[in-house]
Design a protein around this motif. Structure first.
Motif, PDB file in Angstrom:
ATOM      1  N   GLU A 111       1.039  -0.942   0.041  1.00  0.00           N
ATOM      2  CA  GLU A 111      -0.015  -0.008   0.146  1.00  0.00           C
ATOM      3  C   GLU A 111       1.063   1.279   0.100  1.00  0.00           C
ATOM      4  O   GLU A 111       1.878   1.540   0.720  1.00  0.00           O
ATOM      5  CB  GLU A 111      -1.063   0.074   1.254  1.00  0.00           C
ATOM      6  CG  GLU A 111      -1.765  -0.999   1.109  1.00  0.00           C
ATOM      7  CD  GLU A 111      -2.911  -1.145   2.452  1.00  0.00           C
ATOM      8  OE1 GLU A 111      -2.973   0.337   3.004  1.00  0.00           O
ATOM      9  OE2 GLU A 111      -3.261  -2.081   3.002  1.00  0.00           O
ATOM     10  N   VAL A 112       0.754   1.969  -1.034  1.00  0.00           N
ATOM     11  CA  VAL A 112       1.647   3.242  -1.193  1.00  0.00           C
ATOM     12  C   VAL A 112       0.722   4.243  -1.027  1.00  0.00           C
ATOM     13  O   VAL A 112      -0.238   4.712  -1.644  1.00  0.00           O
ATOM     14  CB  VAL A 112       2.344   3.242  -2.518  1.00  0.00           C
ATOM     15  CG1 VAL A 112       3.078   4.643  -2.779  1.00  0.00           C
ATOM     16  CG2 VAL A 112       3.242   1.964  -2.793  1.00  0.00           C
ATOM     17  N   TYR A 113       1.242   5.237  -0.060  1.00  0.00           N
ATOM     18  CA  TYR A 113       0.407   6.548   0.219  1.00  0.00           C
ATOM     19  C   TYR A 113       1.356   7.698  -0.293  1.00  0.00           C
ATOM     20  O   TYR A 113       2.585   7.552   0.214  1.00  0.00           O
ATOM     21  CB  TYR A 113       0.121   6.670   1.988  1.00  0.00           C
ATOM     22  CG  TYR A 113      -0.904   5.541   2.381  1.00  0.00           C
ATOM     23  CD1 TYR A 113      -2.297   5.607   2.170  1.00  0.00           C
ATOM     24  CD2 TYR A 113      -0.104   4.400   2.826  1.00  0.00           C
ATOM     25  CE1 TYR A 113      -2.883   4.517   2.681  1.00  0.00           C
ATOM     26  CE2 TYR A 113      -0.859   3.331   3.373  1.00  0.00           C
ATOM     27  CZ  TYR A 113      -2.470   3.308   3.332  1.00  0.00           C
ATOM     28  OH  TYR A 113      -3.247   2.235   3.696  1.00  0.00           O
ATOM     29  N   SER A 114       0.744   8.421  -1.037  1.00  0.00           N
ATOM     30  CA  SER A 114       1.441   9.593  -1.634  1.00  0.00           C
ATOM     31  C   SER A 114       0.776  10.850  -1.440  1.00  0.00           C
ATOM     32  O   SER A 114      -0.555  10.886  -1.397  1.00  0.00           O
ATOM     33  CB  SER A 114       1.603   9.287  -3.070  1.00  0.00           C
ATOM     34  OG  SER A 114       2.349  10.321  -3.797  1.00  0.00           O
ATOM     35  N   ASP A 117      -0.867  12.483  -6.625  1.00  0.00           N
ATOM     36  CA  ASP A 117      -0.855  11.328  -7.632  1.00  0.00           C
ATOM     37  C   ASP A 117       0.275  11.151  -8.247  1.00  0.00           C
ATOM     38  O   ASP A 117       1.288  11.821  -8.637  1.00  0.00           O
ATOM     39  CB  ASP A 117      -1.787  11.747  -9.021  1.00  0.00           C
ATOM     40  CG  ASP A 117      -3.217  11.870  -8.454  1.00  0.00           C
ATOM     41  OD1 ASP A 117      -3.828  10.908  -7.637  1.00  0.00           O
ATOM     42  OD2 ASP A 117      -4.161  12.538  -8.980  1.00  0.00           O
ATOM     43  N   LEU A 118       0.657   9.608  -8.390  1.00  0.00           N
ATOM     44  CA  LEU A 118       1.927   9.290  -8.981  1.00  0.00           C
ATOM     45  C   LEU A 118       1.444   8.831 -10.532  1.00  0.00           C
ATOM     46  O   LEU A 118       0.561   8.240 -10.866  1.00  0.00           O
ATOM     47  CB  LEU A 118       2.665   8.116  -8.248  1.00  0.00           C
ATOM     48  CG  LEU A 118       2.994   8.285  -6.901  1.00  0.00           C
ATOM     49  CD1 LEU A 118       3.352   7.319  -6.183  1.00  0.00           C
ATOM     50  CD2 LEU A 118       3.942   9.286  -6.890  1.00  0.00           C
ATOM     51  N   ILE A 123       5.192   4.542 -10.502  1.00  0.00           N
ATOM     52  CA  ILE A 123       4.630   3.377  -9.687  1.00  0.00           C
ATOM     53  C   ILE A 123       5.523   2.408 -10.115  1.00  0.00           C
ATOM     54  O   ILE A 123       6.207   1.616  -9.284  1.00  0.00           O
ATOM     55  CB  ILE A 123       3.233   3.316  -9.814  1.00  0.00           C
ATOM     56  CG1 ILE A 123       2.291   4.470  -9.462  1.00  0.00           C
ATOM     57  CG2 ILE A 123       2.819   1.951  -9.338  1.00  0.00           C
ATOM     58  CD1 ILE A 123       0.901   4.586  -9.930  1.00  0.00           C
ATOM     59  N   ALA A 140       1.750  -2.960  -6.001  1.00  0.00           N
ATOM     60  CA  ALA A 140       1.484  -1.639  -5.227  1.00  0.00           C
ATOM     61  C   ALA A 140      -0.034  -1.116  -5.664  1.00  0.00           C
ATOM     62  O   ALA A 140      -0.468  -1.095  -6.731  1.00  0.00           O
ATOM     63  CB  ALA A 140       2.546  -0.559  -5.866  1.00  0.00           C
ATOM     64  N   VAL A 142      -1.997   2.313  -4.961  1.00  0.00           N
ATOM     65  CA  VAL A 142      -1.518   3.637  -4.688  1.00  0.00           C
ATOM     66  C   VAL A 142      -2.736   4.454  -4.087  1.00  0.00           C
ATOM     67  O   VAL A 142      -3.772   4.276  -4.598  1.00  0.00           O
ATOM     68  CB  VAL A 142      -0.685   4.638  -5.674  1.00  0.00           C
ATOM     69  CG1 VAL A 142      -0.530   5.877  -5.416  1.00  0.00           C
ATOM     70  CG2 VAL A 142       0.474   3.865  -6.162  1.00  0.00           C
ATOM     71  N   VAL A 152       6.509   9.698   0.051  1.00  0.00           N
ATOM     72  CA  VAL A 152       5.560   8.711  -0.008  1.00  0.00           C
ATOM     73  C   VAL A 152       5.637   7.655   1.350  1.00  0.00           C
ATOM     74  O   VAL A 152       6.817   7.745   1.911  1.00  0.00           O
ATOM     75  CB  VAL A 152       5.751   7.504  -0.921  1.00  0.00           C
ATOM     76  CG1 VAL A 152       5.250   8.138  -2.421  1.00  0.00           C
ATOM     77  CG2 VAL A 152       7.228   6.892  -1.219  1.00  0.00           C
ATOM     78  N   VAL A 154       5.062   3.523   2.404  1.00  0.00           N
ATOM     79  CA  VAL A 154       4.768   2.540   1.972  1.00  0.00           C
ATOM     80  C   VAL A 154       4.646   1.403   3.143  1.00  0.00           C
ATOM     81  O   VAL A 154       5.251   1.361   3.848  1.00  0.00           O
ATOM     82  CB  VAL A 154       5.944   1.743   1.008  1.00  0.00           C
ATOM     83  CG1 VAL A 154       5.679   0.540   0.565  1.00  0.00           C
ATOM     84  CG2 VAL A 154       6.233   2.848  -0.042  1.00  0.00           C
TER      85      VAL A 154
END
Length: 178
Positions: A111-114, A117-118, A123, A140, A142, A152, A154
């Motif tokens: 789980e990627v928290y940014s 937006d990536l 990614i 991943a 996001v 980010v 993770v």
């Protein structure tokens, strides 16, 4: 009463054994995912909770909603769940099934928290770096979290890699207080 995850585990393992034995993990993943979606519908939950409805009728609700999307073994799986009054556990069964499937396939969910937006390239690059670090294939997911300020965070299983500005500021604050 036992935790839902504890009660769901044997069913997830049984479904995994069936799928693995038939070399149909992806197919079963899709079927269990569809069943879990149906089980999350409030109207379906109300229908299967009706005491006037038999176990066979409760299973029939799921089978008819997903007509053509389930094979014979999956329909039998639904019937067993209905007989044991476990249809509402399908979302938890799906989660545990996916964990077993990913373990067998050497995949880990990240789980990627940014903060923003990536792009697909970002990614992909992040997933590649995580694969080197974990030694496993990384899938991943996001999510945008504006509170991170930048960078980010993770989460892979119980490990957290916090490269966010908010996390670095918190670490600096702790260091200054110590």
């Amino acid at each position: 009463m036992a935790e839902p995850s504890t009660v769901a585990r044997p069913y997830a393992e049984a479904a995994f054994r069936l799928a693995s034995g038939a070399n149909a993990l992806a197919k079963w993943s899709g079927m269990i995912g569809a069943l879990a979606q149906v089980a999350e519908d409030k109207r379906v939950l109300a229908a299967i909770a009706d005491p006037a409805r038999s176990d066979a009728q409760a299973a029939g609700v799921f089978i008819s909603i997903l007509a053509g999307k389930l094979d014979g073994q999956a329909e039998n799986f639904v019937r067993v769940l209905a007989e044991n009054k476990r249809l509402e556990l399908l979302p938890e069964i799906q989660l545990q099934f996916e964990v077993l499937k990913n373990e067998k396939e050497g995949v880990v969910e990240a789980e990627v928290y940014s903060a923003f937006d990536l792009s697909d390239a970002q990614i992909g690059d992040l997933a590649q770096r995580l694969e080197k670090r974990t030694g496993r294939k990384v899938r991943a997911q996001v999510k945008v979290d504006k509170e991170l300020i930048g960078g980010v965070k993770v989460v892979i299983g119980d490990k957290v890699i916090d490269g966010s500005a908010r996390g670095q500021l918190a670490a600096l604050e702790n260091a200054l207080k110590a």
